[in-house]
Design a protein around this motif. Sequence first.
Motif, short mmCIF file in Angstrom:
data_model
loop_
_atom_site.label_atom_id
_atom_site.label_comp_id
_atom_site.label_asym_id
_atom_site.label_seq_id
_atom_site.Cartn_x
_atom_site.Cartn_y
_atom_site.Cartn_z
N ALA A 200 33.08 1.71 3.18
CA ALA A 200 33.09 2.94 2.40
C ALA A 200 33.92 3.98 3.13
CB ALA A 200 31.67 3.46 2.16
N GLN A 201 34.43 4.94 2.39
CA GLN A 201 35.23 6.00 2.96
C GLN A 201 34.42 7.31 2.92
OE1 GLN A 201 36.44 3.91 0.38
NE2 GLN A 201 37.11 2.59 2.08
N VAL A 202 34.60 8.12 3.94
CA VAL A 202 33.82 9.36 4.06
C VAL A 202 34.76 10.55 4.23
CG1 VAL A 202 32.16 10.65 5.46
CG2 VAL A 202 31.82 8.19 5.06
N GLU A 203 34.59 11.54 3.39
CA GLU A 203 35.28 12.83 3.52
C GLU A 203 34.25 13.87 3.94
OE1 GLU A 203 38.01 15.85 3.67
OE2 GLU A 203 38.36 13.68 3.56
N VAL A 204 34.47 14.53 5.08
CA VAL A 204 33.52 15.50 5.62
C VAL A 204 33.97 16.91 5.25
CG1 VAL A 204 32.40 16.39 7.70
CG2 VAL A 204 33.00 13.96 7.54
N THR A 230 34.57 3.96 -3.67
CA THR A 230 33.65 3.90 -2.53
C THR A 230 33.72 5.14 -1.63
OG1 THR A 230 35.33 2.63 -1.31
CG2 THR A 230 33.61 1.38 -2.45
N LEU A 231 34.41 6.18 -2.11
CA LEU A 231 34.52 7.41 -1.33
C LEU A 231 33.27 8.26 -1.47
CD1 LEU A 231 36.34 9.33 0.40
CD2 LEU A 231 37.00 10.40 -1.76
N GLU A 232 32.74 8.75 -0.33
CA GLU A 232 31.59 9.64 -0.32
C GLU A 232 31.98 10.98 0.32
OE1 GLU A 232 28.29 7.92 1.71
OE2 GLU A 232 28.26 6.09 0.47
N VAL A 233 31.38 12.05 -0.15
CA VAL A 233 31.51 13.36 0.50
C VAL A 233 30.27 13.59 1.34
CG1 VAL A 233 31.69 15.85 0.17
CG2 VAL A 233 32.94 14.30 -1.35
N TRP A 234 30.46 13.87 2.62
CA TRP A 234 29.36 14.23 3.51
C TRP A 234 29.47 15.73 3.77
CZ3 TRP A 234 27.15 10.40 7.53
CH2 TRP A 234 27.02 9.13 6.95
N ARG A 235 28.50 16.46 3.29
CA ARG A 235 28.51 17.91 3.41
C ARG A 235 27.68 18.34 4.61
NH1 ARG A 235 31.05 22.64 2.75
NH2 ARG A 235 29.88 24.22 1.60
N LYS A 250 28.22 10.80 -3.94
CA LYS A 250 29.16 9.76 -4.35
C LYS A 250 29.89 10.14 -5.64
CE LYS A 250 26.47 5.99 -2.27
NZ LYS A 250 25.83 4.67 -2.48
N ARG A 251 29.79 11.41 -6.04
CA ARG A 251 30.28 11.86 -7.34
C ARG A 251 31.76 12.21 -7.36
NH1 ARG A 251 31.31 13.44 -12.25
NH2 ARG A 251 30.91 15.57 -12.92
N LEU A 252 32.41 12.42 -6.21
CA LEU A 252 33.77 12.94 -6.19
C LEU A 252 34.77 12.07 -6.95
CD1 LEU A 252 35.65 15.19 -5.27
CD2 LEU A 252 36.09 13.88 -3.18
N PRO A 253 34.78 10.74 -6.82
CA PRO A 253 35.78 9.95 -7.56
C PRO A 253 35.75 10.23 -9.07
CG PRO A 253 34.76 8.59 -5.89
CD PRO A 253 33.98 9.87 -5.92
N GLU A 254 34.56 10.26 -9.65
CA GLU A 254 34.44 10.53 -11.09
C GLU A 254 34.91 11.94 -11.42
OE1 GLU A 254 30.98 10.72 -14.60
OE2 GLU A 254 30.46 10.23 -12.52
N LEU A 255 34.48 12.91 -10.62
CA LEU A 255 34.88 14.30 -10.85
C LEU A 255 36.39 14.46 -10.71
CD1 LEU A 255 34.10 17.27 -11.33
CD2 LEU A 255 33.87 17.51 -8.83
#
Length: 298
Positions: A200-204, A230-235, A250-255
């Motif tokens: 999975a990929q993570v964007e912080v 498979t991209l996730e945003v970690w806030r 896990k919502r960013l790809p759809e958005l």
Amino acid sequence: MRKVIAAGGTQKNWRLNGETVSADRTASRPDRYDNLKEHDLALFRFEGADVPHAIDLLLVSSQEEQDRELFAGLNDLLGSARMRALTEAELLPMLDVSPESHPLRELFDPDLDVALSEAAQGSAAAMAVVRKRGIRRTTHVALAEARANAERIGREGESLIAAYLNGQVMTQALSAVVWEAEANATHPFDFTIVVGKSAAQVEVKSTEGDHSRSMIFSQAEMEFAAGCETLEVWRVSRLTREGGVVRRSKRLPELAREILAGIPSMNGVCPTGWTISPSALEPWSDEFTALYEDDPDD
């Protein structure tokens, strides 16, 4: 030439080492220093790491209506001492008893610091907050410092998540982790995490403020996210030197696909970034606390 704020009458002048500064009697506030009395307070903010390169001075009057509660709070902290250093924890309650327009917020206001940092990255919502409050200086120097602060926060947030993920690898909760942005700062995401044969990929996205603060995504990040399920945003919110609070989405790809599909095609026009509220990325995972000490290499 000496620098003096002329108090007038028999009151003592404020000597500042250069020219004379006085309240012009034709100015909009010719009486600005008239309410200063003996035993009123001066609050200094020193800018600079090892050696101060600038000092801001706030005079707090026991007689001025907007200063009264602030004066009482500061006077309690001072006690019988003539001078003392104040911590952020001690100053925070002083904001609660000061009006939104009080100049104390020019010296100290973590919420405005966060807003200015976001405004320097191009957030229209944050710039609206700064303009509405109307008391925080937005000089070229201030904005440059805010940009540098935003970069620092982003870097420290990544470092915190790197420490956390390294700890997860050591406990075998993760098979491997790669800090992509450490090797390539232009990479469209920050980390690759591997569990077994799945990656999975993570964007912080980090802030020293609350989770509700908006996030800035570049157009390149959005275009990548639109094609990466498979991209996730970690806030990371409430980031400090010790750690921060983390939530995952896990919502960013759809958005991203929804946003990019809605952009009209115009020759020669391309957006450079997007300001996104955390509410647009719901649902978020339960929060957890990550600490720098989670890194087994420390």
